[in-house]
Design a protein around this motif. Sequence first.
Motif, PDB file in Angstrom:
ATOM      1  N   ASP A   1       0.830  -1.188   0.133  1.00 46.75           N
ATOM      2  CA  ASP A   1       0.021   0.201  -0.022  1.00 46.75           C
ATOM      3  C   ASP A   1       0.858   1.307  -0.016  1.00 46.75           C
ATOM      4  OD1 ASP A   1       1.322   0.012   2.582  1.00 46.75           O
ATOM      5  OD2 ASP A   1      -0.842   0.320   3.532  1.00 46.75           O
ATOM      6  N   GLY A   2       2.193   1.032   0.001  1.00 43.44           N
ATOM      7  CA  GLY A   2       2.965   2.154  -0.032  1.00 43.44           C
ATOM      8  C   GLY A   2       3.495   2.840   1.067  1.00 43.44           C
ATOM      9  N   TYR A   3       3.194   2.113   2.076  1.00 46.47           N
ATOM     10  CA  TYR A   3       3.561   2.115   3.690  1.00 46.47           C
ATOM     11  C   TYR A   3       4.041   1.232   4.402  1.00 46.47           C
ATOM     12  CZ  TYR A   3       1.061   6.778   3.296  1.00 46.47           C
ATOM     13  OH  TYR A   3       0.776   8.157   2.784  1.00 46.47           O
ATOM     14  N   VAL A   4       4.894   1.350   5.349  1.00 47.16           N
ATOM     15  CA  VAL A   4       5.028   0.189   6.176  1.00 47.16           C
ATOM     16  C   VAL A   4       4.432   0.307   7.655  1.00 47.16           C
ATOM     17  CG1 VAL A   4       7.109  -0.771   7.456  1.00 47.16           C
ATOM     18  CG2 VAL A   4       7.228  -0.433   4.987  1.00 47.16           C
ATOM     19  N   SER A   5       3.741  -0.639   8.151  1.00 47.36           N
ATOM     20  CA  SER A   5       3.087  -0.504   9.511  1.00 47.36           C
ATOM     21  C   SER A   5       4.113  -1.240  10.359  1.00 47.36           C
ATOM     22  CB  SER A   5       1.747  -1.146   9.471  1.00 47.36           C
ATOM     23  OG  SER A   5       1.897  -2.392   9.257  1.00 47.36           O
ATOM     24  N   ARG A   6       3.573  -1.062  11.782  1.00 49.81           N
ATOM     25  CA  ARG A   6       4.411  -1.769  12.915  1.00 49.81           C
ATOM     26  C   ARG A   6       4.277  -3.319  12.758  1.00 49.81           C
ATOM     27  NH1 ARG A   6       5.726  -0.349  18.174  1.00 49.81           N
ATOM     28  NH2 ARG A   6       4.641   1.661  17.611  1.00 49.81           N
TER      29      ARG A   6
ATOM     30  N   MET B   1      12.296   4.362  12.273  1.00 47.73           N
ATOM     31  CA  MET B   1      11.593   4.665  10.998  1.00 47.73           C
ATOM     32  C   MET B   1      10.570   5.665  11.235  1.00 47.73           C
ATOM     33  SD  MET B   1      11.759   1.510   8.445  1.00 47.73           S
ATOM     34  CE  MET B   1      10.507   0.654   9.376  1.00 47.73           C
ATOM     35  N   ASP B   2       9.636   5.653  12.056  1.00 48.82           N
ATOM     36  CA  ASP B   2       8.309   6.201  12.361  1.00 48.82           C
ATOM     37  C   ASP B   2       8.481   7.682  12.797  1.00 48.82           C
ATOM     38  OD1 ASP B   2       5.701   7.130  12.365  1.00 48.82           O
ATOM     39  OD2 ASP B   2       5.005   5.758  13.861  1.00 48.82           O
ATOM     40  N   TRP B   3       9.121   8.693  11.842  1.00 52.41           N
ATOM     41  CA  TRP B   3       9.826   9.687  12.488  1.00 52.41           C
ATOM     42  C   TRP B   3       8.699  10.718  13.195  1.00 52.41           C
ATOM     43  CZ3 TRP B   3      14.643  11.443  12.359  1.00 52.41           C
ATOM     44  CH2 TRP B   3      14.749  12.783  12.721  1.00 52.41           C
ATOM     45  N   ASP B   4       7.280  10.692  12.445  1.00 55.14           N
ATOM     46  CA  ASP B   4       6.174  11.398  13.089  1.00 55.14           C
ATOM     47  C   ASP B   4       5.392  10.851  14.237  1.00 55.14           C
ATOM     48  OD1 ASP B   4       4.955  10.108  11.419  1.00 55.14           O
ATOM     49  OD2 ASP B   4       4.344  11.801   9.888  1.00 55.14           O
ATOM     50  N   LYS B   5       5.759   9.509  14.404  1.00 59.47           N
ATOM     51  CA  LYS B   5       5.000   8.679  15.346  1.00 59.47           C
ATOM     52  C   LYS B   5       3.451   8.621  15.102  1.00 59.47           C
ATOM     53  CE  LYS B   5       9.008   8.860  17.381  1.00 59.47           C
ATOM     54  NZ  LYS B   5       9.819   7.727  17.115  1.00 59.47           N
ATOM     55  N   ASN B   6       3.141   8.474  13.851  1.00 63.75           N
ATOM     56  CA  ASN B   6       1.718   8.224  13.461  1.00 63.75           C
ATOM     57  C   ASN B   6       1.428   6.815  13.204  1.00 63.75           C
ATOM     58  OD1 ASN B   6       2.910   7.735  10.933  1.00 63.75           O
ATOM     59  ND2 ASN B   6       1.686   9.271   9.842  1.00 63.75           N
TER      60      ASN B   6
ATOM     61  N   GLU C   1      27.535  10.371  10.252  1.00 59.97           N
ATOM     62  CA  GLU C   1      28.299  10.346  11.546  1.00 59.97           C
ATOM     63  C   GLU C   1      29.396  11.195  11.504  1.00 59.97           C
ATOM     64  OE1 GLU C   1      29.038   6.319  12.486  1.00 59.97           O
ATOM     65  OE2 GLU C   1      27.119   5.750  13.182  1.00 59.97           O
ATOM     66  N   ASN C   2      29.795  11.784  12.662  1.00 59.36           N
ATOM     67  CA  ASN C   2      31.054  12.837  13.068  1.00 59.36           C
ATOM     68  C   ASN C   2      31.038  14.133  11.892  1.00 59.36           C
ATOM     69  OD1 ASN C   2      32.271  10.646  14.517  1.00 59.36           O
ATOM     70  ND2 ASN C   2      32.717   9.544  12.893  1.00 59.36           N
ATOM     71  N   GLU C   3      29.922  14.457  11.238  1.00 61.64           N
ATOM     72  CA  GLU C   3      29.600  15.478  10.639  1.00 61.64           C
ATOM     73  C   GLU C   3      28.377  16.408  11.111  1.00 61.64           C
ATOM     74  OE1 GLU C   3      29.350  14.622   6.554  1.00 61.64           O
ATOM     75  OE2 GLU C   3      30.555  12.922   6.595  1.00 61.64           O
ATOM     76  N   ASP C   4      28.240  16.112  12.450  1.00 61.29           N
ATOM     77  CA  ASP C   4      27.318  16.981  13.170  1.00 61.29           C
ATOM     78  C   ASP C   4      25.763  17.098  12.529  1.00 61.29           C
ATOM     79  OD1 ASP C   4      29.854  19.527  13.542  1.00 61.29           O
ATOM     80  OD2 ASP C   4      29.052  18.031  15.120  1.00 61.29           O
ATOM     81  N   GLU C   5      25.545  15.782  11.912  1.00 59.47           N
ATOM     82  CA  GLU C   5      24.387  15.915  11.016  1.00 59.47           C
ATOM     83  C   GLU C   5      23.403  15.064  12.067  1.00 59.47           C
ATOM     84  OE1 GLU C   5      26.671  15.674   6.697  1.00 59.47           O
ATOM     85  OE2 GLU C   5      24.978  14.123   7.252  1.00 59.47           O
ATOM     86  N   GLU C   6      23.766  14.486  12.935  1.00 57.36           N
ATOM     87  CA  GLU C   6      22.759  13.923  13.602  1.00 57.36           C
ATOM     88  C   GLU C   6      21.952  14.632  14.809  1.00 57.36           C
ATOM     89  OE1 GLU C   6      24.186   9.267  13.244  1.00 57.36           O
ATOM     90  OE2 GLU C   6      24.062  10.374  15.085  1.00 57.36           O
ATOM     91  N   GLU C   7      22.640  15.918  15.093  1.00 55.67           N
ATOM     92  CA  GLU C   7      22.037  16.951  15.959  1.00 55.67           C
ATOM     93  C   GLU C   7      20.875  17.280  15.785  1.00 55.67           C
ATOM     94  OE1 GLU C   7      23.436  21.364  17.892  1.00 55.67           O
ATOM     95  OE2 GLU C   7      24.546  20.225  16.145  1.00 55.67           O
ATOM     96  N   GLY C   8      19.989  17.225  16.587  1.00 55.28           N
ATOM     97  CA  GLY C   8      18.451  17.362  16.810  1.00 55.28           C
ATOM     98  C   GLY C   8      17.703  16.592  16.359  1.00 55.28           C
ATOM     99  N   GLU C   9      18.249  15.268  15.511  1.00 54.20           N
ATOM    100  CA  GLU C   9      17.464  14.271  15.149  1.00 54.20           C
ATOM    101  C   GLU C   9      16.735  13.431  16.245  1.00 54.20           C
ATOM    102  OE1 GLU C   9      19.942  13.539  11.007  1.00 54.20           O
ATOM    103  OE2 GLU C   9      19.519  11.774  12.395  1.00 54.20           O
ATOM    104  N   GLU C  10      17.009  13.571  17.581  1.00 53.88           N
ATOM    105  CA  GLU C  10      16.451  12.954  18.419  1.00 53.88           C
ATOM    106  C   GLU C  10      15.350  13.648  18.918  1.00 53.88           C
ATOM    107  OE1 GLU C  10      17.031  10.032  19.417  1.00 53.88           O
ATOM    108  OE2 GLU C  10      19.073   9.833  18.247  1.00 53.88           O
ATOM    109  N   LYS C  11      14.839  14.796  18.455  1.00 51.68           N
ATOM    110  CA  LYS C  11      13.938  15.515  19.002  1.00 51.68           C
ATOM    111  C   LYS C  11      12.459  15.004  18.792  1.00 51.68           C
ATOM    112  CE  LYS C  11      13.418  18.585  15.107  1.00 51.68           C
ATOM    113  NZ  LYS C  11      13.610  19.949  14.369  1.00 51.68           N
ATOM    114  N   ASN C  12      12.288  14.256  17.691  1.00 52.32           N
ATOM    115  CA  ASN C  12      10.895  13.539  17.570  1.00 52.32           C
ATOM    116  C   ASN C  12      10.900  12.208  18.205  1.00 52.32           C
ATOM    117  OD1 ASN C  12       9.817  15.769  16.625  1.00 52.32           O
ATOM    118  ND2 ASN C  12      10.363  15.336  14.428  1.00 52.32           N
TER     119      ASN C  12
END
Length: 229
Positions: free
Chosen positions: A162-167, A193-198, A218-229
């Motif tokens: 269906d174009g989505y992956v469910s739990r 994977m479920d970034w917006d927790k829907n 990694e090691n490029e400051d690219e993961e900063e802030g990715e834990e906020k959701n």
Amino acid sequence: MGGIVGKPESATSTWMPETKLEAKMVEAMQRRAAEGTALKSFNSIILKFPKIDDSLRNCKAIFEKFDEDSNGTIDHEELKKCFHKLEIKFTEEEINDLFEACDINKDMGMKFNEFIVLLCLVYLLKDDPTALRAKSRMGMPKLEATFETLVDAFVFLDKNKDGYVSRSEMTQAVTESGEGSTGRIAIKRFEEMDWDKNGMVNFKEFLFAFTRWCGVGENEDEEEGEEKN
């Protein structure tokens, strides 16, 4: 991402894309799902991580080429220039949608891992002759095998096509691999994977999770802030 009528796991539920871009992603993935996948287990996806990681890191030169001010991000205007140079035909609305979708940290600039997701979405959504020539100029042919593997992996997880992956689909995929503590592993991977927790994962969310699983950024400051959701 997306709205739903009924419960996500019910057989009669209908998951409705919230944006035109998401609708296009879903439609493209449904077409690809109809073609099937060569992957047989979630373990087979994991085994491809090192090779995929090397391939995606080679995108760095492409990223730096379009990061004209060398500030480590590609802003909206740089993205428009990128598409213009490559002669990839997107409407203003499509460019805006792509930028917004890939600027997942909402800092008005795409970092390297976000740019990789954009490249894969362009690959998925643009398959006309003009786009194929543009992909050649971008260096896409070298990346096609990697992007095909990513599409293949999503198709493997999307059991009902269906174009989505469910739990429940994620649990089934991991269980099929015969891993220990399958429930815990499946839930952890799904939550990543479920970034917006829907409760449903689209291809874009899957790509962001995959870049993290492979260690891209990694090691490029690219993961900063990715834990906020």
